[in-house]
Each structure stands twice: as structure tokens, then as C-alpha cells.
Enzyme design. Structure first.
Site, mmCIF file in Angstrom:
data_model
loop_
_atom_site.group_PDB
_atom_site.id
_atom_site.type_symbol
_atom_site.label_atom_id
_atom_site.label_comp_id
_atom_site.label_asym_id
_atom_site.label_seq_id
_atom_site.Cartn_x
_atom_site.Cartn_y
_atom_site.Cartn_z
ATOM 1 N N THR A 167 0.680 -1.458 0.090
ATOM 2 C CA THR A 167 0.171 0.016 -0.071
ATOM 3 C C THR A 167 0.891 1.233 -0.045
ATOM 4 O OG1 THR A 167 -1.708 -1.171 1.135
ATOM 5 C CG2 THR A 167 -2.114 1.091 0.976
ATOM 6 N N ARG A 218 -2.107 5.595 7.550
ATOM 7 C CA ARG A 218 -2.534 4.103 7.925
ATOM 8 C C ARG A 218 -2.270 4.158 9.554
ATOM 9 N NH1 ARG A 218 -0.849 -1.749 5.805
ATOM 10 N NH2 ARG A 218 -2.707 -0.965 4.179
ATOM 11 N N HIS A 235 -10.522 0.514 4.374
ATOM 12 C CA HIS A 235 -9.493 0.500 3.330
ATOM 13 C C HIS A 235 -9.806 0.817 1.886
ATOM 14 C CE1 HIS A 235 -5.558 -0.375 1.819
ATOM 15 N NE2 HIS A 235 -5.166 -1.432 2.335
HETATM 16 C C1 NCD Z 1 -4.149 -5.503 4.385
HETATM 17 C C2 NCD Z 1 -4.210 -4.273 5.267
HETATM 18 O O1 NCD Z 1 -2.961 -4.044 5.783
HETATM 19 O O2 NCD Z 1 -5.280 -4.119 5.753
HETATM 20 N N1 NCD Z 1 -3.254 -5.371 3.187
HETATM 21 C C3 NCD Z 1 -3.125 -4.484 2.264
HETATM 22 O O3 NCD Z 1 -3.470 -3.372 2.554
HETATM 23 N N2 NCD Z 1 -2.975 -4.884 1.101
HETATM 24 C C4 NCD Z 1 -4.348 -6.745 4.673
HETATM 25 C C5 NCD Z 1 -3.796 -7.663 5.559
HETATM 26 O O4 NCD Z 1 -2.844 -6.977 6.366
HETATM 27 O O5 NCD Z 1 -3.876 -8.877 5.768
#
Ligand code: NCD
Length: 313
Positions: free
Chosen positions: A65, A114, A143
Site C-alpha cells: 500500500t 495508515r 481501506h
Molecule cells: C491488508 C491491510 O493491511 O489491511 N493489506 C493490504 O493493505 N493490502 C490486509 C492484511 O494486512 O492482511
């Protein structure tokens, strides 16, 4: 509280969640992402974000991400600052609000946030003066860019979103990915969404009144058009005894045999990071029905679309 998502003129101000954004606005973001992708594949992207500054504020570990947001912003000409949280003043007791105000005074145009606490991006959106907030994942809440890239990947492969049968399997309870997928699918009128996993990792039924909750993966995957697998998020599971991995795979893992219960043209998705052999078999993750790397590729374009929509004035 006013809708922090929108400016007074109805244009997008922040991207905090897909919930309540509506089909037209979400569809518009997907169209913009697809258009940017077409330009990128045939030539050079225009510097739509030249002169803009984007701060990546990741208070939780992230590979795809963070890199995806960074590439999206840089490829459109923005300046990107990856804020080094481990060495930042938040570690000296500075509040997040003060950190944000400080960075905003340096002319930040957007903050990609985040955080492990639910609603941190919402809190910051209420505090910020000019800059846009993009939620890159808050706790188990939302997300939205992951939801967008999932929708775009489904639309690419299936040619539509509405009318599909979608099974999401794994640690739904702790998953912001599942929540944003459900929000996005609901916006497109998808009515058959099955949430599957061990009972202790399923959410409260009241939170998902329009989804079917099922512990039995063999039943939940029957005839599915789309199968989204999720990681067991051990870092978000306080007080839940660990599940045995082999036992987990036997009941909730996606093997080729189990995938055969879905429609023959079913597509398989996973947001990553994957635990191979725990929630998904290698042969499925790397097989022809897997759209996992398409998801990753699309992620960059939906983040470009979101940044352009929020920052181009
Ligand atoms: C996810 C997240 O961090 O929410 N990963 C992501 O962003 N692609 C899913 C996860 O951590 O399993």
C-alpha cells in the site's frame, strides 16, 4: 457531524471510506483509474500532480500500500515524503494533530494515513485545514483504496460488478479489507455476499445485515463468481487463541479442489500479504484463476485516480 468526505460544491474532499460514497462517485473513480491505466500503457502519463506534495504517514507496517501510493503520486509528478514514524516527534509525545499541523505548514497537499486505531483518518480530517486525507487502512474499519482496486479488478475480469456472487473467506472480524469490499459491492447492488471463516473470526451478524455468514467454506464457495481470501491478522487478535495452521488450511484454506466448487470461471483474489499454505495453496495463488497481481497493478491506478480527484483543482 458534516460529511467530511465532500466540499460544499459536492466534490471529493477526503477519501475516508467507501461507505456512503455511492455508485456514481465510486464508478467515476474506477473509470478514471482505467483511463490512467490506458494512458500509462500506451505512452507517458501527464504530470497531473506537479507541484503537489504528498506525505505518507504509515503508523503500521506496509509494503504494497505504501509503495503503491508513493508510485502513484510520483508517476504523476508529485513530491512524496515518506514520513519516518519510528524517528518522528510523535515518539516524543507530540500529538498526531500537532504533527499534522506542522507538516501542513510546510505546504502538504495530502496525507496518506495508515493507523491501527479505528477512525484515525476521520479524526485527522476533522482537524486538517486545507490538505486532503486519504485513508490507507484504519484498524478493522476501512481501506477504501483497497476496495476500489478490488472493484476495478472484478470489473476488468467479469465485465460487470452487479449480479455477481462473492465469497470472502478468512479473518473477517479484523479485516478492513472485507469491510471496504462489502461497502463497495453494496454500492453496485451486489446482493449475494457470503462471509466465511471460523466462528471466532466472523463479525457480529448485526454489522452485516445484508451478507450471509457461514463457517462452512465448502458451502459458502458454491457457485461463487469471485473468491476473496484474507490473511489471519494475528497482530489484531488480542485474546484469541491461535489456530493450528494445518487445521485452518483444511477447513478454510483455498485449495484447487475447493475452488472447483465455485463457478468454473471464478476469479480468486487476495489483498496480500499472503500466507501460502495457510489460507491459500500455491497452485491457486499462482494459477490461471488468480487475479492477485492484477489487484496489485490496479492499486497504483486507483490511487492515482483518488489523488487526482482530491488534488487537481
Ligand atoms: C491488508 C491491510 O493491511 O489491511 N493489506 C493490504 O493493505 N493490502 C490486509 C492484511 O494486512 O492482511
Amino acid at each position: 457531524m458534516p460529511d467530511l468526505h465532500l466540499h460544499d460544491d459536492g466534490s471529493l474532499r477526503h477519501l475516508l471510506s467507501l461507505s456512503g460514497l455511492g455508485r456514481d462517485r465510486i464508478g467515476g473513480l474506477l473509470d478514471r483509474a482505467a483511463a490512467l491505466r490506458a494512458i500509462a500503457r500506451s505512452g507517458e502519463l501527464p504530470p497531473l500532480l506537479a507541484g503537489r506534495t504528498v506525505f505518507n504517514l504509515f503508523f503500521e507496517p506496509s509494503t504494497r500500500t505504501r509503495a503503491s501510493f508513493e508510485l502513484a503520486a510520483r508517476r504523476l509528478g508529485a513530491l512524496v515524503v515518506n514520513f519516518d514514524i519510528a524517528h518522528s516527534s510523535t515518539r516524543k509525545g507530540e500529538s498526531l494533530e500537532d504533527t499534522l499541523a506542522t507538516l501542513e505548514a510546510m505546504q502538504a497537499d495530502a496525507f496518506v494515513v495508515r493507523h491501527k486505531e479505528n477512525d484515525t483518518p476521520l479524526r485527522l480530517a476533522a482537524h486538517v485545514r486545507q490538505a486532503a486525507i486519504l485513508n490507507a487502512g484504519d484498524g478493522n474499519r476501512a481501506h477504501p483504496t483497497q476496495g476500489l482496486l478490488d472493484l476495478l479488478t472484478i470489473r476488468d475480469r467479469k465485465g460487470r460488478i452487479d449480479g455477481l456472487k462473492v465469497t470472502i473467506c478468512g479473518d473477517i472480524r479484523h479485516s478492513r479489507v472485507a469491510r471496504s469490499a462489502v461497502h463497495g459491492l453494496a454500492a453496485f447492488g451486489v446482493r449475494d455476499v457470503r462471509l466465511c471463516g471460523p466462528s471466532r473470526l466472523l463479525p457480529d451478524a448485526a454489522e452485516f445485515p445484508d451478507c450471509a455468514l457461514d463457517e462452512d467454506f465448502d458451502a459458502a464457495i458454491e457457485d461463487a463468481d469471485v473468491v476473496i481470501m484474507l490473511r489471519m491478522q494475528k497482530e489484531r487478535m488480542e485474546g484469541i487463541a491461535e489456530l493450528d495452521e494445518a487445521e485452518y488450511f483444511a477447513r478454510w484454506g483455498l485449495s484447487a479442489a475447493r475452488l472447483a466448487r465455485a463457478r468454473p470461471d471464478a476469479m480468486v483474489m487476495h489483498p496480500g500479504p499472503m500466507n501460502r499454505g495457510v489460507e491459500i495453496a500455491d497452485e491457486v495463488a499462482d494459477g490461471p484463476q488468480s487475479a492477485i497481481l492484477e489487484q496489485v497493478a490496479n492499486g497504483v491506478f486507483v490511487r492515482m485516480a483518488a489523488l487526482v480527484e482530491l488534488l487537481q483543482r
